[in-house]
Design a protein around this motif. Structure first.
Motif, mmCIF file in Angstrom:
data_model
loop_
_atom_site.group_PDB
_atom_site.id
_atom_site.type_symbol
_atom_site.label_atom_id
_atom_site.label_comp_id
_atom_site.label_asym_id
_atom_site.label_seq_id
_atom_site.Cartn_x
_atom_site.Cartn_y
_atom_site.Cartn_z
ATOM 1 N N SER A 89 11.054 3.287 -12.156
ATOM 2 C CA SER A 89 10.320 4.505 -12.515
ATOM 3 C C SER A 89 9.683 4.344 -13.899
ATOM 4 C CB SER A 89 11.270 5.700 -12.508
ATOM 5 O OG SER A 89 12.368 5.484 -13.369
ATOM 6 N N PHE A 90 8.701 5.176 -14.164
ATOM 7 C CA PHE A 90 7.993 5.139 -15.447
ATOM 8 C C PHE A 90 8.856 5.638 -16.613
ATOM 9 C CE2 PHE A 90 3.993 5.756 -12.801
ATOM 10 C CZ PHE A 90 3.411 4.542 -13.147
ATOM 11 N N ASN A 91 9.805 6.527 -16.306
ATOM 12 C CA ASN A 91 10.503 7.258 -17.370
ATOM 13 C C ASN A 91 11.605 6.436 -18.021
ATOM 14 O OD1 ASN A 91 11.577 7.893 -14.508
ATOM 15 N ND2 ASN A 91 13.349 8.191 -15.832
ATOM 16 N N VAL A 146 11.977 1.760 -1.921
ATOM 17 C CA VAL A 146 12.498 3.051 -2.314
ATOM 18 C C VAL A 146 12.134 3.243 -3.790
ATOM 19 C CG1 VAL A 146 14.837 2.196 -2.862
ATOM 20 C CG2 VAL A 146 14.532 4.519 -2.055
ATOM 21 N N LYS A 147 11.610 4.422 -4.103
ATOM 22 C CA LYS A 147 11.105 4.641 -5.458
ATOM 23 C C LYS A 147 11.322 6.096 -5.838
ATOM 24 C CE LYS A 147 6.334 5.896 -4.329
ATOM 25 N NZ LYS A 147 4.936 5.460 -4.191
ATOM 26 N N HIS A 148 11.267 6.427 -7.155
ATOM 27 C CA HIS A 148 11.099 5.561 -8.311
ATOM 28 C C HIS A 148 12.446 5.528 -8.994
ATOM 29 C CE1 HIS A 148 7.263 7.592 -7.350
ATOM 30 N NE2 HIS A 148 6.667 6.467 -7.699
ATOM 31 N N PHE A 149 12.980 4.342 -9.169
ATOM 32 C CA PHE A 149 14.344 4.144 -9.616
ATOM 33 C C PHE A 149 14.379 4.191 -11.139
ATOM 34 C CE2 PHE A 149 18.191 1.252 -9.675
ATOM 35 C CZ PHE A 149 19.042 2.163 -9.090
ATOM 36 N N GLY A 201 1.202 16.052 -6.721
ATOM 37 C CA GLY A 201 1.140 14.597 -6.727
ATOM 38 C C GLY A 201 1.236 14.062 -8.150
ATOM 39 N N GLU A 202 0.815 12.809 -8.312
ATOM 40 C CA GLU A 202 1.005 12.148 -9.610
ATOM 41 C C GLU A 202 0.095 12.742 -10.684
ATOM 42 O OE1 GLU A 202 0.754 7.878 -9.502
ATOM 43 O OE2 GLU A 202 1.064 7.727 -11.666
ATOM 44 N N ALA A 203 0.623 12.843 -11.891
ATOM 45 C CA ALA A 203 -0.132 13.349 -13.041
ATOM 46 C C ALA A 203 -0.727 14.717 -12.718
ATOM 47 C CB ALA A 203 -1.220 12.362 -13.462
ATOM 48 N N GLY A 216 4.449 17.709 -10.259
ATOM 49 C CA GLY A 216 3.584 17.617 -9.080
ATOM 50 C C GLY A 216 4.095 16.676 -8.009
ATOM 51 N N ARG A 217 4.922 15.709 -8.408
ATOM 52 C CA ARG A 217 5.358 14.730 -7.417
ATOM 53 C C ARG A 217 6.484 15.246 -6.539
ATOM 54 N NH1 ARG A 217 4.281 8.604 -9.281
ATOM 55 N NH2 ARG A 217 3.826 8.508 -7.050
ATOM 56 N N ILE A 218 6.870 16.492 -6.742
ATOM 57 C CA ILE A 218 7.833 17.117 -5.824
ATOM 58 C C ILE A 218 7.273 17.065 -4.391
ATOM 59 C CG2 ILE A 218 6.945 19.494 -6.069
ATOM 60 C CD1 ILE A 218 9.856 20.459 -6.159
ATOM 61 N N SER A 268 7.983 -3.399 -10.455
ATOM 62 C CA SER A 268 7.732 -2.356 -11.459
ATOM 63 C C SER A 268 6.768 -1.339 -10.880
ATOM 64 C CB SER A 268 7.107 -2.968 -12.720
ATOM 65 O OG SER A 268 5.718 -3.170 -12.527
ATOM 66 N N ASP A 269 6.660 -0.195 -11.516
ATOM 67 C CA ASP A 269 5.555 0.700 -11.165
ATOM 68 C C ASP A 269 4.303 0.197 -11.900
ATOM 69 O OD1 ASP A 269 4.032 2.700 -10.079
ATOM 70 O OD2 ASP A 269 5.398 4.327 -10.600
ATOM 71 N N TRP A 270 3.212 0.818 -11.593
ATOM 72 C CA TRP A 270 1.876 0.407 -12.054
ATOM 73 C C TRP A 270 1.830 0.278 -13.601
ATOM 74 C CZ3 TRP A 270 -2.857 0.006 -9.220
ATOM 75 C CH2 TRP A 270 -4.018 0.041 -9.976
ATOM 76 N N TYR A 305 0.859 -1.193 0.000
ATOM 77 C CA TYR A 305 0.000 0.000 0.000
ATOM 78 C C TYR A 305 0.891 1.238 0.000
ATOM 79 C CZ TYR A 305 -4.121 2.822 1.076
ATOM 80 O OH TYR A 305 -5.142 3.737 1.015
ATOM 81 N N ASP A 306 0.368 2.314 -0.554
ATOM 82 C CA ASP A 306 1.138 3.560 -0.579
ATOM 83 C C ASP A 306 0.973 4.308 0.737
ATOM 84 O OD1 ASP A 306 2.233 4.111 -3.523
ATOM 85 O OD2 ASP A 306 0.322 3.051 -3.659
ATOM 86 N N VAL A 307 1.765 3.924 1.707
ATOM 87 C CA VAL A 307 1.752 4.634 2.999
ATOM 88 C C VAL A 307 2.826 5.716 2.861
ATOM 89 C CG1 VAL A 307 1.960 4.385 5.500
ATOM 90 C CG2 VAL A 307 1.127 2.463 4.120
HETATM 91 C C1 BGC Z 1 2.779 5.421 -8.689
HETATM 92 C C2 BGC Z 1 3.559 4.739 -7.587
HETATM 93 C C3 BGC Z 1 2.643 3.941 -6.694
HETATM 94 C C4 BGC Z 1 1.855 2.964 -7.528
HETATM 95 C C5 BGC Z 1 0.931 2.082 -6.716
HETATM 96 C C6 BGC Z 1 1.827 4.471 -9.382
HETATM 97 O O1 BGC Z 1 0.968 5.144 -10.235
HETATM 98 O O2 BGC Z 1 3.672 5.990 -9.610
HETATM 99 O O3 BGC Z 1 4.271 5.702 -6.852
HETATM 100 O O4 BGC Z 1 3.374 3.300 -5.695
HETATM 101 O O5 BGC Z 1 1.084 3.696 -8.474
HETATM 102 O O6 BGC Z 1 -0.102 2.779 -6.162
#
Ligand code: BGC
Length: 753
Positions: free
Chosen positions: A261-263, A214-217, A502-504, A177-179, A293-295, A119-121
């Motif tokens: 990481s996605f990139n 540890v992410k995102h590598f 945050g993301e996106a 946004g993910r800063i 992997s990431d999502w 889970y993303d804690v």
């Molecule tokens: C995010 C990750 C996250 C994963 C699972 C992805 O979209 O980039 O940081 O851990 O989703 O929720």
């Protein structure tokens, strides 16, 4: 403010402060940093015996990570668990849902292998702490360790055994946004927070802990234009100097897993990058844990244009070193045929399975798959009063006082009426930040409530939003202006909605959205003193506010105790001590702007032919490390333990810091380093140490900061990390632009040789 300290943390941090180990260090030092083996001997035997009994489908099932639906494992996916075709779930949480999923895995699947439950804690499970960028503003890694430890305890009570945190991506571009999810722009500060959070989440992986990721590598924060998921192209030098140190430090701290990481970097998506995932991470760094992997990032290798089919994507990722496929099911559905056709070695699958089983063993899941999760444990642990108090203490530490003309703050005089204004003053949702786990808006103490409670009976706290966060209507201005006019002071809370970072959630401007700045102008025009409280997930470029608002508090998103934390600082119960972990630009056009930049051959100057903009100074609005206090600190008597040292020596730097004001306060004493001439161009300054120092009024104390070879070394022309001979400068002060200056020399051989 005294935060609960974790006894083992200082010892661990002592090991983790460097970018790398210089080559002059003996090999034994390196071995001391290595991660401990993922499996002990009996665990290895268990894993061997399981592997020997597994079908190919069951093996690939262990590599399959599946998302839950509305916090629960979907019925169809539980059927897959029974077939041994799921290695873990993400986003299945709560004692009920997790115990059900585990029970199906251990009691109803052929081999009874327990599940990883991820889970993303990110900054709290149910009790939401300040966002990571805010926590980094505390410059207090022990505080981050404490919040991670507490978050792990809550998550574990709800059956989660794996977190996708800490996010340690260095961010030099506030449009990204993910800063908000990381520790800012500095590799040294970021490394300390990475280690602290890993230790906090994992401790010894006993009860009430979770495996950390540890992410995102790697280099996800370097996306072109700050646009999320975008292309990254950077040199190996910048990768090693800036983006990799927090990952390296997390590995040294024993992190259990790494997320890709996605990139892409220079044409190779991270999820297919064998150099990154295998040569560097496992070979050079000795990482023995799990790579996830990431999502859907495995299947996205098709979109990247490096795989012609999902099967090819799966093979590329596995061969590069990705053990677990999050959510794309490419491994599960396409790899059996490739293995059977002899196009993918089964031994490679076995290796990945070993790592997944190793993580499960490390967590103790084979002994107890539930690890103490139960509704009773949830009731006892979630949102416990001591945890809320921790959230409040850390919120207070995270607030950065950007400006305080004529000591408008703290609000200590006789106040009868306070106007609390702005679209974020009463928000319960936004203070939770963009990624708040199982946090709930109902748990949040708003800024308005915090001020109301603190002002108490016989006083008047009046509220008006004035406008929306992003809307264009100014219809609410009149009410806000009227309240301001009738008040002794106006506290105006402006900023971004949580989902704007945050993301996106990249932005092309760094302004206050909507008509908020106009509201500030209108309220300011009343003549009532205005305190601007900013709530945002990224640095905002607000030159007008910086010039016209007399006092500005950067509060980021502070979590459930936002209102109490803000009131504690506003009314002077605690003097602010937060310092910026990122540079705040004057304009989005200056981005990227960061403090540890190179000098260039033509540094900015008054002449035309220098590196600058025609229409803006080269300096930021607020520099890295900036943050004021309600008192004043004097820095004096800078002393270095030696004027000349050898390449393997350690330099001790001492300075006296005196609280010359009338209030007790904490200062964060910062040490920056500059190499005058190197084999490669040095940064103009780089953070190499800091210390929190609590001082009573009038008290002066001497602080010692230590520069070891790990801080002094650099990556030379051939990318070897070494301490180079030459002259150096140290700067010790309250931020990255002010301070006392000293000079020392490093000789090629120890002095006296
Ligand atoms: C995010 C990750 C996250 C994963 C699972 C992805 O979209 O980039 O940081 O851990 O989703 O929720």
């Amino acid at each position: 403010m005294a935060l609960p300290r974790i006894a083992w943390l200082p010892a661990v941090l002592g090991l983790l402060t460097g970018l790398d180990t210089p080559r002059s260090h003996p090999p034994a030092t390196r071995r001391a940093h290595a991660t401990r083996p993922a499996t002990q001997v009996p665990e290895a035997r268990l894993i061997d015996s399981l592997l020997a009994r597994m079908t190919l489908e069951e093996k690939l099932g262990q590599l399959n990570l599946v998302a839950g639906v509305s916090d629960t494992a979907a019925t169809a996916d539980l059927a897959l668990v029974r077939q041994g075709r799921v290695g873990g779930f993400l986003s299945v949480f709560g004692a009920g849902a997790t115990r059900t999923a585990q029970r199906v895995a251990v009691e109803q699947s052929r081999l009874g292998i327990p599940l990883l439950l991820g889970y993303d804690v990110i900054h709290g499970f149910r009790t939401i702490f300040p966002i990571p960028l805010a926590e980094a503003s505390t410059w207090d890694p022990a505080a981050a360790a404490a919040t991670a430890r507490t978050a792990a305890r809550e998550a574990a009570a709800a059956g989660v055994n794996w977190t996708f945190a800490p996010m340690v991506d260095i961010a030099r571009d506030p449009r990204w946004g993910r800063i908000a999810e990381g520790s800012g722009e500095d590799p040294y500060l970021g490394s300390l927070f990475a280690a602290a959070r890993v230790q906090g989440f994992q401790a010894e992986l006993g009860s009430g802990t979770v495996l950390a990721t540890v992410k995102h590598f790697a280099a996800y924060g370097a996306a072109e234009g700050g646009r999320d998921y975008n292309t990254v192209d950077l040199s190996e030098r910048t990768l090693r100097e800036i983006y990799l140190p927090p990952f390296r430090t997390a590995v040294r701290a024993g992190v259990g897993s790494v997320m890709t990481s996605f990139n892409e970097i220079g044409g190779i998506p991270s999820t297919a990058n064998g150099w990154l995932l295998t040569n560097l991470l496992r070979g050079e760094w000795g990482f023995r844990g799990l790579v996830v992997s990431d999502w859907t990032a495995v299947a996205e290798l098709e979109q990247h244009g490096v795989a012609g089919s999902r099967a090819a994507a799966g093979a590329l990722a596995l061969e590069a070193g990705v053990d677990m496929d999050m959510q794309s099911r490419s491994y599960l559905e396409t790899l059996p045929a490739l293995v059977r056709a002899g196009r993918l070695r089964e031994a490679m699958v076995d290796e990945a399975v070993r790592r997944v089983l190793g993580a499960k063993a490390r967590l103790g899941l084979f002994a107890d798959p539930y690890r103490g999760a139960s509704p009773d444990a949830e009731r006892a642990i979630l949102l416990a009063p001591a945890t809320r108090q921790l959230a409040r203490d850390v919120a207070v530490e995270a607030i950065v006082l950007l400006k305080n003309d004529r000591d408008l703050l703290p609000l200590t005089g006789k106040l009868r009426t306070v106007a609390v204004l702005g679209p974020l003053a009463e928000s319960k949702e936004d203070p939770l930040g963009p990624w708040h786990g199982a946090g709930r808006a109902q748990d949040v103490v708003t800024v308005l409530r915090g001020i109301q409670e603190r002002m108490g009976p016989g006083t008047s706290v009046r509220y008006a939003a004035g406008c929306d966060i992003a809307g264009t209507s100014t219809a609410g201005f009149a009410a806000a202006v009227a309240l301001a006019r009738a008040a002794d002071v106006a506290v105006l809370v402006l900023g971004e909605a949580a989902e704007m970072s945050g993301e996106a959630a990249s932005r092309s401007t760094l302004d206050l959205p909507g008509v908020q700045e106009q509201l500030l102008e209108a309220v300011g025009a009343t003549g009532t003193p205005v305190v601007l409280g900013l709530m945002n997930g990224r640095p905002l470029a607000l030159p007008w506010a910086a010039e016209h608002a007399p006092a500005i508090l950067e509060t980021w998103f502070l979590g459930v105790e936002t209102g109490h934390g803000v009131a504690d600082v506003l009314f002077g119960d605690v003097s602010p001590s937060g310092k910026l972990p990122v540079t705040v630009p004057r304009s989005v056009g200056q981005v990227p702007i960061y403090y540890n930049h190179k000098n260039s051959g033509r540094p900015p100057g008054s002449e035309k032919w220098t590196s600058k903009y025609l229409d803006l100074p080269a300096t930021p609005l607020y520099p890295f490390g900036w943050g004021l206090s309600y008192t004043r600190f004097r820095y004096s008597n800078l002393r270095l333990s030696a004027a000349r040292l050898g390449p393997a020596d350690t330099l001790r730097v001492q300075v006296t810091v005196t609280n010359t004001g009338a209030r007790a306060a904490t200062e964060i004493v910062q040490l920056y380093l500059r190499q005058d001439v190197g084999s490669v161009t040095p940064a103009v300054r780089r953070l190499a140490g800091f210390r929190r120092l609590a001082l009573a009024p009038g008290e002066g104390r001497s602080v010692e900061l230590v520069l070891a070879p790990e801080q002094l070394g650099v990556y030379g022309r051939d990318m070897t990390f070494a301490v180079e001979p030459g002259t150096y400068h140290v700067f010790v002060g309250p931020n990255s632009v002010e301070g006392l200056e000293g000079r020392f020399e490093i000789s090629a051989t120890p002095p006296g040789d």
